[in-house]
Structures are given as structure tokens and as C-alpha cells.
Motif scaffolding. Structure first.
Motif, short mmCIF file in Angstrom:
data_model
loop_
_atom_site.label_atom_id
_atom_site.label_comp_id
_atom_site.label_asym_id
_atom_site.label_seq_id
_atom_site.Cartn_x
_atom_site.Cartn_y
_atom_site.Cartn_z
N SER A 1 0.84 -1.19 0.00
CA SER A 1 0.00 0.00 0.00
C SER A 1 0.88 1.25 0.00
O SER A 1 1.91 1.30 0.67
CB SER A 1 -0.91 0.00 1.24
OG SER A 1 -1.57 1.22 1.38
N LYS B 1 -2.66 0.23 10.52
CA LYS B 1 -1.88 1.22 9.78
C LYS B 1 -1.44 2.37 10.70
O LYS B 1 -0.29 2.83 10.66
CB LYS B 1 -2.67 1.77 8.60
CG LYS B 1 -2.79 0.78 7.45
CD LYS B 1 -3.62 1.36 6.31
CE LYS B 1 -3.73 0.36 5.16
NZ LYS B 1 -4.58 0.88 4.06
N GLN C 1 -4.03 -7.18 13.13
CA GLN C 1 -3.95 -7.35 11.69
C GLN C 1 -5.32 -7.25 11.00
O GLN C 1 -5.41 -6.81 9.86
CB GLN C 1 -3.33 -8.71 11.36
CG GLN C 1 -1.85 -8.78 11.68
CD GLN C 1 -1.23 -10.08 11.23
OE1 GLN C 1 -0.91 -10.25 10.06
NE2 GLN C 1 -1.08 -11.01 12.15
N ASN D 1 0.11 -8.35 5.02
CA ASN D 1 -0.27 -7.83 6.35
C ASN D 1 -0.64 -8.92 7.35
O ASN D 1 -1.15 -8.61 8.42
CB ASN D 1 -1.44 -6.85 6.27
CG ASN D 1 -1.06 -5.58 5.54
OD1 ASN D 1 -0.02 -5.52 4.92
ND2 ASN D 1 -1.90 -4.56 5.63
N LYS E 1 -7.60 -2.96 9.78
CA LYS E 1 -6.58 -2.32 8.94
C LYS E 1 -6.30 -0.88 9.33
O LYS E 1 -5.17 -0.42 9.29
CB LYS E 1 -7.00 -2.40 7.47
CG LYS E 1 -6.95 -3.81 6.91
CD LYS E 1 -7.25 -3.82 5.43
CE LYS E 1 -7.15 -5.25 4.87
NZ LYS E 1 -7.44 -5.26 3.41
#
Length: 868
Positions: free
Chosen positions: A137, A446, A439, A385, A442
Motif C-alpha cells: 500500500s 496502519k 492485523q 499484512n 486495517k
């Protein structure tokens, strides 16, 4: 069209953020430390404050002056400047220096430094965006790029500002190799590598080694369906592209190699020891947050901090079954080679061009930092991820073992405090929890991922650099203003060629910074001949520096030191004081404000003739006073001793075994637990100046010395015997106190005297035959000389085959006198003398560069298109 633009916008945004985040972090830290312009401190520390800043000031003064960029008499006694430019000054960002006045030089250095941090991040982000093996990403790109831009190597080496361009160009060179293999395109590789070689050949050499390793790694990873013929073609393209890049950079490389052969090249190690330089597992300590302090600069383990997230991802790469086993094995082999290189002496030497670094070890470790981060990104692209339980357990176990190992041996890691260890422990624990617990969400993942990474890298900056002290900006400016005032006063009334001595210095490169001829320098390109001359003359020196600080009236005269600047009022408290020169009292006092100018009427011209029947090339005296005595004989053409050795009157021993021959005595303590000293009494002749010859083991570590209760300034280490000026007082005594040693060898420890009237008479005879109407412009020296009685022409210009001598328009062969300076045999009569400095190597290099660049353009713009 809109979709394409949005994609490009996201890429540009990620690159811009990768540029901005490291700048903001470093600027915040510098503001916290009150760095100029936020306060009165500066970035000047260690070599940046003692060497590079002087080169930057020289850059400001001489940029665009082609001849001064080729050669300068401010570099020691006179030396080529090409190697200095290609090692220290070729970064394009140095052009920023030209936008600032000398008072704001530290601001310019600040801007260049933070820009190099930012451009390192932007360059890495550009690679990630172009690499089809990395699919993450866009939000993560600035984070990993910031890790790269703030890794442990660049934090530890930010003061070595000329190396930091390697961080900028490494990702571009890797991208260029990828393009050669994947798209049969060589342009990016050729351009980036050739520019890097031009900017800094030393770091470029390391990048060339890694380029070969990385290319081998990538070409083996190519899919099986690509045939051998195509692979051979790719290998050929890589080799030709590498040669082309080197050839395009030839205009800097060829003259630099020639200069290296006469300077750093002489220090190449021939006898390699096949051993580990330290226990390899001790490298683990450098992965901890803040694993750096001042002690790691002169010697230490490699600076490889990359943050806990990269460490976790890098370790887990080798257990990730989603990545092909072949890829992981090849990566492991390259990783192992890099790790062994950072602890096994033969490989360490290979990376450093077969020379041991003087300070700042493992200078290539930024390549390993890059490799860890790059490998982590490949792994991150394959994990999506999500850590599997097996992968997490294997990774966590290895990290746990590393934490336990360092924790149990923390006393062996002097750069790690308990606070630093605890910080790393907490960060690793929080990061592992992040990968397990968050995890699925998201957004939270992040956010925490970014927060942990930025915190980790920022804390490392603070922990690593807080132990380093810096030069005050106000002190730096004050020193330059005071000294410049006196130097400008001298130039106002005397525009000819002369050297200036000082009884103090801020750095050994004061002459380059303050634009005068001084005979001191600190430069990695210092020639062994220059060091040997300073050594023989009794001046402090190292393999990279010389310092004209302990001169005599004889050395002042021969070398043309027409002025001495003294600080009798101690206005320069930030300067390093040299041992007091009592002998300069025979010179004439002139301008005096904050500092005192003294005029030396006995200084010879740069060029003079001598009555010597032949040029004596060799002078091998180890005693510096006898060495200077022989030099004086060469100049006069007579074997007279200008220095007279005196006998000591009496000696008293305190806890030292008595010895009748003090000049070559070995002082041995009687009782090792008690202090020990000797007092030596002397009587000096009338109308004389006098000097003590100190043996090289009489340094600060072994003893302290005073003359009539006035302490003698001694260096920490001595490479040679040292000459010390003595006070005028007729009767006096010398005290020698033993420090850490139980014995001390007084080799050639004697007083030597010069009769002032005899000295004046002999010098006046020499001055009758010195050059007149001497003019120096653009490395062309013109003068007239009356050679009525003499046979030989002497100069105090260091011998360099690039000097061309013309007598009355006819080229004349140059010789050496005293192992170091230019001389020539000349017929009697009046002569017009001209010396021209012409470095033919740079012209050869320019021709190779132009030819290579033209051939490359023709191939890519015409031939390649037609072949398609």
C-alpha cells in the motif's frame, strides 16, 4: 486519463512524504539541540568541524576559479586540490554554499545535511514505486523510506557529509540494475553510477562491489524459461554499462587515481590477517535503539540500526513459505556475505579498497541497512499484512534469543545503557503484539504501524546523537572574524607571496578556510612526502595531517614565513594553543588589535639561488634540529652549523635512578608507587634563541614538562621528535614529571642555540640572491633572478611532476632538493623564471569522458533505434 493521473499523484505524494518526513524529524532534533538557525550551536563536530567546514569555505572562495581548483599553496606547503574536490566537494548540493555569506556557512551546511536526509528517503521511495516485486500500500512507502533515510549508518555518519550522497544514489543504481535485467534498459544504471563516481569515488567503489553482487543475485533469480543466450546478453549489457559509467566519470577518476598513487594509495595494506575483528554476535547490539555514542567513532561495530519492524520482517523473510526457497537461499547467501564482510578482516579491507579506515569503521554498512529494508519490503509484499502463527513463533524466538544475549552481556556493550535496552525491549514487544492482535483492523493497524515506526526512528536519533557535542556557531564566527582581520591587514600592505605562521589554530585547515598560505593541513589526500617532511622538521603530524606549529627562526626563514600571528592577549579562547614561541621576539611587531602581527625580515622568497656546487637531494637526519641545520647548509652552500648544542649544568633526580648522560638517558622509577621527576639546570648564551629537542615518546600520556614553571604544550601522541622554543631567561631549569610510565627514554633530549647575529648575517647573504618581481597568478609563477655567482635554483615548492619550469623561455628539467622541494641547475647571469602547473591527467580524463559520452549517445539515440 483521470485514473492514470490519480495513480501518478499517489506515487508523487509518497515520494514527497518520503522526502519530507526525514527532514521534519531531523529538523526537530536540530531545533531541540539549538542548532543554528534555531540557536547558537552548530552541526560542526569532529571532522565536520575540524576539516570539512574549511573545505566548504574554500569552495565558497574558489568555486569557478579553475586554477585554484587544480592546485593551492594553502594546502600544506602547496599541493594538488583535484583529489580534495573529488573526495570532499563534488556533491551537486554543495552549490547551495554559494548562496550564503561566510557568516552563514553553518546554515548552508544545515540545509545541505537535511536535504541529504530527505533525498535519501525520496530516492528509496522512487525505487519502491518502480519495483514490480514490491506491491505494498502506498501509505507504507514513506514509512519504509523514512527508515532507510534515518538508518543507524547515516545518523552515525551525518558529519561525514560527503559520503551521504551514496545513500541517495544506491536505490537508483539498484533500480538501474533491475531495468537492465527486466527491460534491457541501461540508461538509469549508467547515469546514476557515473554521477556517483564523479561525486565521491570512495563510496562509489563500495557501490560498485554491491552492484556486482546484486546483479549476480538478480540474474540467478531470473525465471527458468529465459534462455542462456538472453542471460549472456544481459550479463554483457551489465559489464558494458559498468565500464561506460566508469569511462564517463573519467574526467574526475583518472586524475584522482594518479593523485591517489602518491597519497592514500601508499597506505594500502599488503599483509592481510585472516581473522574476525570481533566476536560476530556482538553486532547484534547495534540493532538496538540508540546503539551509538562517541566511542563508536574511532572504533566500534557497524552501525546497522533499522528499527524493530524491519528486523521482524527481515528475519521472517527466511521462514516465509510464500517466497520461493531458491530466492530465500540466494538472499541468505548475499546477506551472509555482507554480515561476514562487517567482521572478517580480509572482506572488510576489500570494501575499504585495502586500507583500514582511520576512524568511522565499516563505512559500507549503509548497504546492509538498505539490503535489510529492501528484503523486508519483499517479505511484506508476500505476507499481505498477515503473519501465520508458525511464522510469528519462529521470528519471535530468534528475536527473544537476541534480546537475552544482549541483556546478559549488556556490560560489554558500552554504547548501550539500561534505558536504551529497555526502550528497544518495549518497542519490539509492542510491534510483535501489533502483528498478532491488530492485523484484522486495517485502520488501527496502519495507524499503529506508522506511529511505532516513526517513534522508533525518532527516538534512535535522540538517543544516538545526544552524546555528541558540537561547536558553538558564535565561537566559530568570532575566531574567523578575528583572524581574518589580521590577515586582511597583511594583504593590504603586502600582496606578494609569503607564508603565515600562527601560535594557535582552530583547525589544521585554517589556511584553506581563511585564504592564506600556512603550511598546515588535514586532508586524506596528504602525500607521504609531505608528512615525512613535517616529521623530519619536528612538526606534529599524522598520516592525514601536518601542523606548522613548532617552527624555528631557521625553518621560518627557509620556508618563507614572513609573518607570524600571535594571540598575546588570549582573545581566542576557542582556539587550540600551540606551545609558546619565545624566538619570535626577534621579529618586528606590526599591526595589533585583537591579535598581534609580527614581521619576519629574514624570510626568504619562494625562489632563490644558492652557492651549493650541486643539488643535495637527501636529508636523513632523525633529529629535527640537525635536519634543519643540514637544510640551512644546503641553502648557504657551506657546511656550517647554525645550531650549537649546549651542555646541561646540573641534574637533580627525585625517585629516579641517576644517569650521567641526560641527552640519551632512560629514566627509571625507583619506587613505582610514588611520583617521579628530574630537574635539569641550564645556562643560555647571550644574544641567542634556543630550542629543546623532545623525543617522540615525550607526549602528554607519558610525561609533563615545564620550563621555569611554565608548562610546555605537548601533543597527546607524537609521531616524531618535537622542537620546543625556550624562554629568553639566561639561567633556568626544566622539570620532567613521569606520568603513566615507569620509565622514559630521553632520546636526543638537548638544548640547541642559535647566535642571532650569526643567523642574521648568513640569511642576509642568501637574500642577495632571492627572486624579485615575483608574481603568482592562475598557478603560473613568474620571477626574475640574479644568478651572478650561483649554480643552482632552489624553491620551497613541493616537488610535483606537473610543475613545468622555464628559464628564459626554455623548458628546464626540475630536480628535488632535501627530498621534497623543486630545484634546478641554472647558468650564471640574470634570468627570467617561469613555473607552470599543468595537470595533464585531467585533460586525458576529459577526452575519455567526452568520447565515452558521445559514443553512448550515438548508440542509444541512433544505432539502438535502427536495430529495433
Amino acid at each position: 486519463m483521470f485514473k492514470f493521473s490519480q495513480k501518478n499523484l499517489r506515487k508523487l505524494t509518497s515520494i514527497f512524504l518520503s522526502f519530507l518526513i526525514p527532514i521534519l524529524i531531523m529538523t526537530s532534533y536540530f531545533a531541540y539541540r539549538n542548532m543554528f538557525p534555531f540557536g547558537n550551536s552548530s552541526l560542526l563536530t569532529v571532522d565536520l568541524g575540524q576539516q570539512y567546514v574549511d573545505f566548504f569555505k574554500y569552495y565558497q572562495n574558489e568555486f569557478g576559479n579553475w586554477q585554484q581548483m587544480m592546485y593551492s599553496f594553502s594546502n600544506g606547503y602547496g599541493n594538488s586540490m583535484l583529489g580534495t574536490w573529488t573526495y570532499y566537494l563534488m556533491s551537486p548540493l554543495n552549490l547551495i554554499l554559494l548562496l550564503f555569506k561566510s557568516q552563514n556557512l553553518n546554515l548552508a551546511i544545515f540545509i545541505i545535511t537535511i536535504l541529504k536526509y530527505g533525498l535519501s528517503g525520496a530516492s528509496f521511495a522512487y525505487l519502491i514505486n518502480k519495483d514490480n516485486k514490491i506491491t505494498i500500500s502506498k501509505i507504507y512507502i514513506p514509512i519504509f523510506s523514512s527508515i532507510y533515510a534515518l538508518n543507524g549508518w547515516i545518523i552515525a555518519n551525518q558529519l561525514n557529509i560527503m559520503w551521504l550522497d551514496g545513500m541517495i544514489f544506491l536505490p537508483l543504481i539498484v533500480l538501474g540494475i533491475n531495468k537492465i535485467i527486466e527491460h534491457d534498459s541501461c540508461k538509469t544504471y549508467i547515469i546514476s553510477l557515473s554521477i556517483m563516481i564523479m561525486i565521491n569515488y570512495y563510496i562509489a567503489y563500495m557501490l560498485c562491489i554491491f552492484s556486482a553482487l546484486y546483479f549476480g543475485y538478480k540474474i540467478i533469480l531470473e525465471p527458468k524459461d529465459i534462455n542462456v543466450k538472453n542471460k549472456f546478453k544481459t550479463v554483457k549489457n551489465f559489464i558494458i554499462s559498468s565500464i561506460t559509467a566508469v569511462a564517463i566519470a573519467a574526467w574526475t577518476l583518472i586524475p584522482t587515481i594518479a593523485e591517489l598513487a602518491n597519497s592514500k594509495g601508499s597506505h594500502t595494506v599488503n599483509a592481510v590477517k585472516w581473522h574476525f575483528e570481533y566476536f560476530p554476535l556482538n553486532m547484534i547490539g547495534k540493532f538496538f535503539n540508540g546503539a551509538f555514542d562517541f566511542s563508536q567513532m574511532p572504533s566500534g561495530t557497524p552501525n546497522v540500526f533499522v528499527g524493530c519492524i524491519v528486523c521482524i520482517l527481515f528475519i521472517s523473510y527466511f521462514f516465509n513459505n510464500k517466497i520461493k526457497l531458491k530466492n530465500r537461499i540466494l538472499n541468505a547467501l548475499l546477506t551472509l556475505f555482507l554480515i561476514i564482510s562487517m567482521c572478517f578482516e580480509p572482506l572488510d579491507l576489500l570494501w575499504h579498497a585495502m586500507q583500514f579506515p582511520i576512524w568511522y569503521p565499516y563505512r559500507f554498512s549503509f548497504i546492509f541497512c538498505f539490503w535489510m529494508i529492501y528484503t523486508s519490503l519483499i517479505n511484506w509484499s508476500n505476507i499481505s499484512n498477515k503473519f501465520s502463527i508458525k511464522l510469528f513463533i519462529k521470528t519471535a524466538l530468534i528475536i527473544l534469543v537476541a534480546l537475552i544475549y544482549v541483556g546478559l552481556n549488556i556490560n560489554n556493550f558500552k554504547y548501550l545503557s539500561l534505558n536504551k535496552y529497555t526502550t528497544s525491549l518495549l518497542l519490539v514487544g509492542i510491534t510483535l503484539i501489533l502483528f498478532v492482535k491488530f492485523q484484522k483492523d486495517k485502520k488501527i493497524f496502519k495507524f499503529l504501524f506508522i506511529l511505532i515506526t516513526i517513534s522508533d526512528m525518532s527516538i534512535n536519533v535522540f538517543n544516538s546523537l545526544n552524546s555528541i557535542s558540537y561547536v558553538s556557531n558564535a565561537d566559530y564566527i568570532k575566531y574567523n572574524n578575528y583572524v581574518n582581520e589580521n590577515i586582511n591587514e597583511l594583504k593590504k600592505y603586502n600582496s606578494g607571496f609569503y607564508r603565515i605562521a600562527k601560535t594557535f589554530f582552530r583547525t589544521k585547515d585554517d589556511p584553506l578556510e581563511l585564504n592564506y598560505y600556512g603550511g598546515s593541513t588535514f586532508n586524506s589526500m596528504l602525500s607521504p612526502e609531505t608528512q615525512a617532511f613535517a616529521n623530519n622538521m619536528g612538526m606534529p603530524n599524522t598520516s592525514g595531517s601536518i601542523e606548522y606549529s613548532n617552527g624555528t627562526i631557521v625553518s621560518d626563514a627557509i620556508l618563507g614565513y614572513r609573518y607570524v600571528i600571535d594571540d598575546p592577549y588570549n582573545n581566542l579562547n576557542m582556539a587550540q594553543k600551540i606551545g609558546r614561541r619565545y624566538d619570535i621576539n626577534i621579529y618586528n611587531k606590526e599591526y595589533s588589535y585583537k591579535l598581534q602581527n609580527l614581521y619576519n625580515p629574514y624570510a626568504l622568497s619562494l625562489i632563490f639561488s644558492t652557492k651549493a656546487n650541486h643539488v643535495i637531494e637527501n636529508n636523513s637526519n632523525s633529529n629535527p634540529i640537525l635536519y634543519q641545520n643540514k637544510m640551512f647548509n644546503m641553502v648557504t652552500g657551506k657546511n656550517t652549523n647554525i645550531f650549537k648544542k649546549l651542555n646541561f649544568q646540573d641534574v637533580k633526580f627525585d625517585n629516579i635512578q641517576s644517569n650521567s648522560n641526560i641527552s640519551n638517558a632512560i629514566l627509571n622509577k625507583k619506587n613505582l608507587l610514588k611520583p617521579a621527576k628530574i630537574r635539569i639546570y641550564y645556562t643560555l648564551p647571550n644574544n641567542s634563541v634556543n630550542y629543546l629537542n623532545f623525543s617522540q615518546n615525550m607526549n602528554q600520556k607519558n610525561c609533563s614538562v615545564s620550563i621555569n614553571n611554565q608548562n610546555v604544550v605537548l601533543p597527546n601522541d607524537l609521531q616524531n621528535n618535537l622542537i620546543v622554543s625556550m624562554p629568553k631567561q639566561k639561567n633556568g631549569y626544566i622539570d620532567i614529571n613521569l606520568k603513566n610510565s615507569n620509565n622514559l627514554f630521553l632520546q636526543d633530549f638537548s638544548i640547541y642555540s642559535i647566535n642571532i647575529n650569526n643567523f642574521k648575517r648568513k640569511v642576509q647573504n642568501i637574500k642577495k640572491y632571492e627572486a624579485y618581481d615575483l608574481n603568482i597568478k592562475n598557478n603560473i609563477i613568474k620571477a626574475k633572478i640574479n644568478n651572478a655567482e650561483n649554480k643552482n635554483l632552489f624553491t620551497t615548492i613541493p616537488y610535483d611532476k606537473n610543475w613545468n619550469l622555464f628559464i628564459d623561455g626554455h623548458k628546464t628539467k626540475i630536480k628535488k632538493w632535501n627530498n621534497y622541494f623543486i630545484a634546478a641547475t641554472v647558468n650564471k647571469g640574470h634570468h627570467y623564471v617561469e613555473l607552470k602547473y599543468i595537470n595533464h591527467n585531467i585533460y586525458i580524463g576529459i577526452m575519455v569522458t567526452m568520447g565515452s559520452a558521445l559514443a553512448t549517445l550515438i548508440y542509444h539515440c541512433i544505432i539502438k533505434k535502427r536495430l529495433k
